[in-house]
Design an enzyme around this catalytic site. Structure first.
Site, short mmCIF file in Angstrom:
data_model
loop_
_atom_site.label_atom_id
_atom_site.label_comp_id
_atom_site.label_asym_id
_atom_site.label_seq_id
_atom_site.Cartn_x
_atom_site.Cartn_y
_atom_site.Cartn_z
N CYS A 35 43.91 14.32 -38.91
CA CYS A 35 43.72 14.58 -40.35
C CYS A 35 42.95 15.86 -40.61
O CYS A 35 42.87 16.31 -41.74
CB CYS A 35 42.97 13.41 -40.98
SG CYS A 35 41.35 13.17 -40.26
N ASP A 37 39.71 16.23 -40.37
CA ASP A 37 38.36 15.96 -40.86
C ASP A 37 37.32 16.28 -39.79
O ASP A 37 37.61 16.21 -38.59
CB ASP A 37 38.24 14.50 -41.30
CG ASP A 37 39.05 14.22 -42.56
OD1 ASP A 37 39.50 15.20 -43.17
OD2 ASP A 37 39.24 13.06 -42.90
N CYS A 60 37.33 11.94 -45.23
CA CYS A 60 37.75 10.89 -46.15
C CYS A 60 36.59 9.93 -46.46
O CYS A 60 35.54 10.00 -45.83
CB CYS A 60 38.90 10.11 -45.54
SG CYS A 60 38.37 9.09 -44.15
N CYS A 104 38.79 6.99 -38.20
CA CYS A 104 37.67 7.61 -38.92
C CYS A 104 36.35 7.15 -38.30
O CYS A 104 35.38 7.91 -38.24
CB CYS A 104 37.70 7.22 -40.40
SG CYS A 104 39.33 7.25 -41.13
FE1 FES Z 1 40.32 11.70 -41.42
FE2 FES Z 1 39.38 9.42 -42.15
S1 FES Z 1 41.30 10.23 -42.64
S2 FES Z 1 38.46 10.83 -40.82
#
Ligand code: FES
Length: 135
Positions: A35, A37, A60, A104
């Protein structure tokens, strides 16, 4: 559609230990290739124990809740105890995460482990430097 637990929502809306830790002893950064992140965990250590901890997370809602929860779980623990905090333990403390959000949770435990590894590496470096050289 999965519903988030009240604890997830609470930690997402009111994150604990967010921000900078100016006198941090070490930092760990973990990114999620799926993702994109990112999470950074900074720790302050005294006598092998995490006495202060902060996180900065670009991610997120679950990642924010995980960051907040793992900092609460790790604070006050010894480094060995903190290393044992798994993504499942964090998810359980949060009252569960939807299956597609378990990755996550992985960010939190990985970032914390990296911070502890960095701290130990730095410490070992110092010990090596200060140790008297035998000829
Ligand atoms: Fe990327 Fe949660 S969707 S850390």
């Amino acid at each position: 559609m999965h519903k988030y637990s009240e604890k997830v929502m609470d930690h997402f809306m009111n994150p604990r230990n967010a921000g900078d830790l100016p006198d941090a002893d070490a930092k760990g950064v973990e990114g999620n290739p799926v993702c994109g992140d990112m999470m950074e965990i900074a720790i302050k250590v005294e006598d092998d124990r995490i006495v202060d901890i902060r996180f900065k997370t670009f991610g997120c809602g679950s990642a924010i809740a995980v960051s907040s929860m793992i900092t609460e779980m790790a604070k006050g623990k010894t480094l060995d105890e903190a290393l044992k905090i798994s993504k499942e333990m964090v998810a359980n403390e949060l009252g569960g995460l939807p299956p597609n959000k378990m990755h996550c949770s992985n960010l939190g435990s990985k970032a914390l482990q990296k911070a502890i590894e960095q701290y130990r590496a730095k410490k070992e470096g110092r010990v090596l430097e200060e140790a008297p050289q035998s000829a």
